[in-house]
Design an enzyme around this catalytic site. Structure first.
Site, PDB file in Angstrom:
ATOM      1  N   SER A   7      44.118  33.671  26.146  1.00 12.17           N
ATOM      2  CA  SER A   7      45.277  34.458  26.482  1.00 12.17           C
ATOM      3  C   SER A   7      46.500  34.297  25.491  1.00 12.17           C
ATOM      4  CB  SER A   7      45.777  34.207  27.858  1.00 12.17           C
ATOM      5  OG  SER A   7      44.806  34.755  28.802  1.00 12.17           O
ATOM      6  N   LYS A   9      45.510  33.869  42.232  1.00 10.75           N
ATOM      7  CA  LYS A   9      45.859  35.121  42.505  1.00 10.75           C
ATOM      8  C   LYS A   9      46.312  35.482  43.817  1.00 10.75           C
ATOM      9  CE  LYS A   9      42.914  36.413  38.379  1.00 10.75           C
ATOM     10  NZ  LYS A   9      42.188  37.407  38.066  1.00 10.75           N
ATOM     11  N   ASN A  35      47.894  39.159  39.947  1.00 11.09           N
ATOM     12  CA  ASN A  35      47.594  38.498  38.495  1.00 11.09           C
ATOM     13  C   ASN A  35      48.802  38.639  37.351  1.00 11.09           C
ATOM     14  OD1 ASN A  35      47.169  41.234  37.488  1.00 11.09           O
ATOM     15  ND2 ASN A  35      46.054  40.283  35.831  1.00 11.09           N
ATOM     16  N   GLY A  62      36.453  35.431  45.559  1.00  9.88           N
ATOM     17  CA  GLY A  62      38.051  35.134  45.499  1.00  9.88           C
ATOM     18  C   GLY A  62      38.960  36.255  44.933  1.00  9.88           C
ATOM     19  N   GLY A  63      39.877  35.930  44.130  1.00 16.36           N
ATOM     20  CA  GLY A  63      40.917  36.891  43.738  1.00 16.36           C
ATOM     21  C   GLY A  63      40.209  38.051  42.741  1.00 16.36           C
ATOM     22  N   ILE A  92      32.690  38.957  34.434  1.00 14.70           N
ATOM     23  CA  ILE A  92      34.089  39.198  34.000  1.00 14.70           C
ATOM     24  C   ILE A  92      34.234  37.816  33.022  1.00 14.70           C
ATOM     25  CG2 ILE A  92      34.653  40.401  36.054  1.00 14.70           C
ATOM     26  CD1 ILE A  92      36.168  37.739  37.007  1.00 14.70           C
TER      27      ILE A  92
END
Length: 439
Positions: free
Chosen positions: A18, A59, A80, A121-122, A193
């Site tokens: 990121s 999240k 997010n 999950g998120g 993902i």
């Protein structure tokens, strides 16, 4: 007030890409923020927060600290992206923007399809919301303990699209795979993902099934050779396009300025060029190291010569390893060195001629790299210092290894040219296929 905080909030972030993505989008101070659960509340109360992205496992947890939650994020049930404005924390979900961009880029449609989502999950909530928005006929969520779990997957063998939202197969635990795709014979698309590695084991299996089924369907064969056996193409994508596009949308929320969509593709191109390993395979003496040196000069990537690394580790030449310990011991060492080398990114890797002999080696190469098969006329291949080349017929060795090179390689390169020409051809091919490693 001093400089504001921008960054990625999570628990374990060693795998994250990121920072370079957000810096490329103009947020120079973006950083990784690793917190334990008990530290979350105190951190989110800081007045100097500017904007945050949120990842595993927070999240859903961060929603309790948001003063205002965007309607879309509320409907999804996870946040997010967080922005502080006038003393309040605003929560958003940009993952769904990235998810939908990823699907469209890979030409994957969910309309009227049965979609199986792995994980609860998120990220799973985002995938479920996207599937419903795109008109999926049915959405099934598979978890470890829910009514639909990994013990009764056969109930959903008719799934059209499989989406992995679990961290299984993510760096550094690269060997994992959440399910065996052979249990979903009707699957026409696979979405993972995970973005690190480039191609998870799940994606690699989808690629393998796709290649096998295209062959069975007669693609690329003469009309008289074609015989259809029910195979069908599988579209697949990893998570990097999602990661980059959701980051672009988050930056728009951080600073209130629109960013054109083409920035997503520019950043994808840069990451693909910088992070992808260029892996060279081929017969002993076909020029992998020489071409590798030219590629290192051309791309700025460091060259790792696998045979040289093996010699360094063993403290002896390769012929001595064969003579004193046998071929199996050499192959074991080769596999260990290859796995460790390929777990890193952004390199040129020149493999040994027999590195393709073990399936796990092929998998390690392809997870983090684009693999190029250097082909050279057998009559010019040197034999000196190459135990197996001296042992028997090079033609016999080639015929045995040819299908393994074909299975491992993304692209074939004729190396009956100069090393510089071969290197340029490889680099041009990689740049031309940026982000399209999963057609």
């Amino acid at each position: 007030m001093g400089e504001k905080i921008y960054g990625l909030l999570g628990r374990k972030l060693g795998h994250s890409w990121s920072v370079p993505i957000h810096q490329a989008l103009g947020c120079e101070g973006y950083r990784l923020i690793e917190l334990e659960p008990e530290e979350l509340g105190g951190f989110l109360r800081r007045e100097d927060i500017g904007g945050l992205n949120v990842t595993i496992p927070y999240k859903r947890e961060v929603m309790a600290f948001c003063d205002v939650i965007d309607e879309g994020a509320e409907a999804i049930g996870s946040v997010n992206t967080i922005v502080r404005r006038e003393g309040k924390l605003y929560g958003y979900n940009t993952d769904i923007d990235g998810f939908l961009y990823m699907l469209r880029r890979a030409r994957i449609s969910l309309m009227g399809k049965k979609v199986v989502v792995l994980g609860s999950g998120g990220a799973s909530l985002t995938a479920q919301a996207a599937a419903k928005r795109e008109g999926a006929r049915e959405v099934v969520v598979v978890s470890r303990t829910g009514p639909d779990n990994y013990e009764n997957l056969d109930h959903h063998a008719g799934a059209d699209v499989l989406i992995n939202t679990t961290p299984v197969g993510m760096w550094p635990n690269l060997e994992g795979q959440p399910v065996d795709l052979e249990r979903f014979p009707r699957a026409e698309a696979v979405v993972d993902i995970i973005y690190n590695p480039n191609r998870t084991n799940l994606i690699l299996q989808a690629e393998g099934i796709d290649k096998r089924d295209r062959l069975l369907a007669g693609e690329g064969l003469r009309p008289e050779e074609r015989e259809f056996h029910g195979g069908h193409p599988i579209r697949c994508t990893g998570g990097l396009p999602m990661l980059v596009h959701q980051a672009k949308r988050a930056e728009e929320l951080f600073f209130g300025q629109p960013i054109p969509d083409y920035q997503t593709e520019l950043i994808l191109s840069r990451l693909w060029q910088d992070r992808t390993n260029i892996v060279l395979v081929g017969m002993p003496g076909c020029g992998k190291t020489t071409v590798g040196r030219e590629l290192a000069k051309l791309t700025g990537k460091p060259l790792v010569d696998l045979d040289e690394e093996i010699v360094r580790r063993a403290g002896k030449p390769i012929p001595d390893i064969f003579r004193e310990e046998g071929e199996n011991a050499f192959r074991d060492l080769e596999s260990r060195v290859l796995a460790e080398t390929c777990a890193k990114d952004g390199q040129v890797i020149a493999t040994g001629g027999g590195a393709v002999l073990r399936p796990e080696n092929q998998t390690a190469m392809r997870r983090t790299g684009r693999v190029y098969w250097l082909r050279r006329d057998l009559n010019v291949l040197p034999k000196e210092g190459r135990p197996l080349s001296q042992k028997g017929s090079l033609e016999e060795m080639y015929q045995m290894r040819k299908p393994l090179y074909e299975a491992a390689a993304d692209f074939r390169v004729d190396n009956n040219q100069t090393a510089a020409e071969a290197a340029q051809q490889i680099w041009s091919e990689l740049c031309a296929n940026i982000g399209n490693q999963w057609p």
